[in-house]
Write an enzyme that holds these catalytic residues in place. Structure first.
Site, PDB file in Angstrom:
ATOM      1  N   CYS A  55       0.826  -1.205   0.000  1.00  0.00           N
ATOM      2  CA  CYS A  55       0.000   0.000   0.000  1.00  0.00           C
ATOM      3  C   CYS A  55       0.867   1.265   0.000  1.00  0.00           C
ATOM      4  CB  CYS A  55      -0.964  -0.032   1.202  1.00  0.00           C
ATOM      5  SG  CYS A  55      -2.305   1.163   1.106  1.00  0.00           S
ATOM      6  N   ASP A  72      -2.985   1.982  10.312  1.00  0.00           N
ATOM      7  CA  ASP A  72      -4.078   2.924  10.541  1.00  0.00           C
ATOM      8  C   ASP A  72      -4.409   2.970  12.018  1.00  0.00           C
ATOM      9  OD1 ASP A  72      -5.332   3.910   7.802  1.00  0.00           O
ATOM     10  OD2 ASP A  72      -4.486   1.915   7.578  1.00  0.00           O
TER      11      ASP A  72
HETATM   12  C1  RUB Z   1      -3.698   3.520   3.542  1.00  0.00           C
HETATM   13  C2  RUB Z   1      -3.015   2.586   4.496  1.00  0.00           C
HETATM   14  C3  RUB Z   1      -1.726   3.069   5.086  1.00  0.00           C
HETATM   15  C4  RUB Z   1      -2.007   3.630   6.490  1.00  0.00           C
HETATM   16  C5  RUB Z   1      -0.805   4.365   7.067  1.00  0.00           C
HETATM   17  O1  RUB Z   1      -5.040   3.106   3.260  1.00  0.00           O
HETATM   18  O2  RUB Z   1      -3.476   1.527   4.820  1.00  0.00           O
HETATM   19  O3  RUB Z   1      -0.804   2.021   5.225  1.00  0.00           O
HETATM   20  O4  RUB Z   1      -3.089   4.535   6.433  1.00  0.00           O
HETATM   21  O5  RUB Z   1      -0.564   5.537   6.305  1.00  0.00           O
HETATM   22  P1  RUB Z   1      -6.042   4.067   2.442  1.00  0.00           P
HETATM   23  P2  RUB Z   1       0.337   6.712   6.884  1.00  0.00           P
HETATM   24  O6  RUB Z   1      -5.348   4.407   1.153  1.00  0.00           O
HETATM   25  O7  RUB Z   1      -7.266   3.253   2.257  1.00  0.00           O
HETATM   26  O8  RUB Z   1      -6.285   5.299   3.265  1.00  0.00           O
HETATM   27  O9  RUB Z   1       1.643   6.097   7.317  1.00  0.00           O
HETATM   28  O10 RUB Z   1       0.476   7.654   5.723  1.00  0.00           O
HETATM   29  O11 RUB Z   1      -0.376   7.332   8.041  1.00  0.00           O
END
Ligand code: RUB
Length: 291
Positions: free
Chosen positions: A114, A183
């Protein structure tokens, strides 16, 4: 009930025009600055929380502002505390990147899933230190956030191999470290991240590859200490298959939970921690998180 600025932020977050826990939290907190009174704040906070239910970094921020803003000069107060929370997020990300970069070994291979700004911050910081490494980026069906990661890292002169999610068993043996974002961090030491993270952790475990998480302690969800399971957002089935044949139900959970036993370490703004220490460290560093 809620003003146009908040409505636009809600729609941007819900429709994935803003993605990733950190970006989502910042977008929500910037919009919150437009509210005029406590009633409006409370309506805005409940609407924004609904936009993506698996986002404690945003929810914690909305609560942080509601908790700290005094009633005099309310709009100014909300603006001040929203900025303070955004600053907390930015400082945490910066600190985490400095700490995490030390875990990136020169001439190693990392696999990620991701798009996580915490992961890319760690990798970019390691690159700033002239470390050489290669990254397998999993595409993250159905929304392909892996492409955001691939583009960002390649633009930073980091060697990227982009793979479909189902190809990772073929490449895990060439990998030294799996590094993902989160998240949510829970009281029992598990993490919630993009769907596909849990099976990647099982794969890493089976292959004897270290599995690390880059996440701010601010993503700890206090409801999980009260016995409530972290909610997992289920998105529109059409993101997966817009016109499925009759009799086929398409399921589209956005996130999954990876148990503490599969996590070797969590890189936070307060150091590299065992998943079992998250509850105590988050409560100590951010006492206002307590409900
Ligand atoms: C994004 C996702 C990321 C976390 C952490 O999912 O799963 O790994 O949100 O992101 P989506 P960060 O695209 O569905 O929002 O490290 O930028 O907080």
């Amino acid at each position: 009930m809620v003003n146009a600025v908040v409505k636009r932020a809600y729609s941007d977050i819900k429709n994935l025009r803003v993605q990733g826990a950190t970006n989502i939290a910042i977008r929500a907190l910037v919009a919150l600055k437009s509210v005029k009174d406590r009633k409006e704040l409370s309506a805005a906070a409940s609407l924004l929380s609904e936009a993506r239910p698996t986002e404690p970094l945003m929810r914690n921020g909305l609560r942080f502002v509601a908790h700290h803003a005094q009633n005099y000069d309310f709009r100014k107060q909300v603006s001040l505390w929203s900025d303070r929370y955004i600053q907390l997020c930015e400082n945490a990300l910066h600190k985490l990147a400095e700490i995490g970069a030390k875990r990136i070994v020169n001439n190693s291979t990392i696999m990620t899933h991701c798009h996580s700004s915490a992961v890319t911050a760690v990798l970019k910081k390691a690159r700033d230190q002239h470390k050489e490494f290669q990254v397998y980026v999993c595409e993250a069906r159905p929304r392909y956030q892996g492409r955001i990661t691939a583009k960002e890292l390649a633009g930073y002169c980091i060697e990227v191999d982009y793979i479909v999610d189902s190809a990772r068993a073929s490449f895990i043996q060439d990998t030294n470290l799996v590094l993902v974002g989160a998240d949510a961090l829970t009281a029992e030491g598990s993490i919630v991240n993009k769907i596909g993270t849990a099976d990647l952790a099982v794969l890493a475990d089976r292959a004897g590859v270290e599995f690390g998480v880059a996440s701010e302690l601010l993503k700890f969800d206090p409801i999980t200490a009260q016995g409530v399971a972290e909610p997992i957002e289920e998105r529109d089935y059409r993101e997966v298959w817009d016109k499925p044949p009759k009799g086929v139900t398409v399921r589209n959970p956005a996130f999954d939970t990876t148990g503490a036993e599969l996590i070797d370490f969590i890189i936070t703004e307060d150091g590299v921690l065992s998943p079992h220490n998250i509850l105590s460290m988050a409560s100590e560093k951010y006492p206002w998180l307590k409900r």
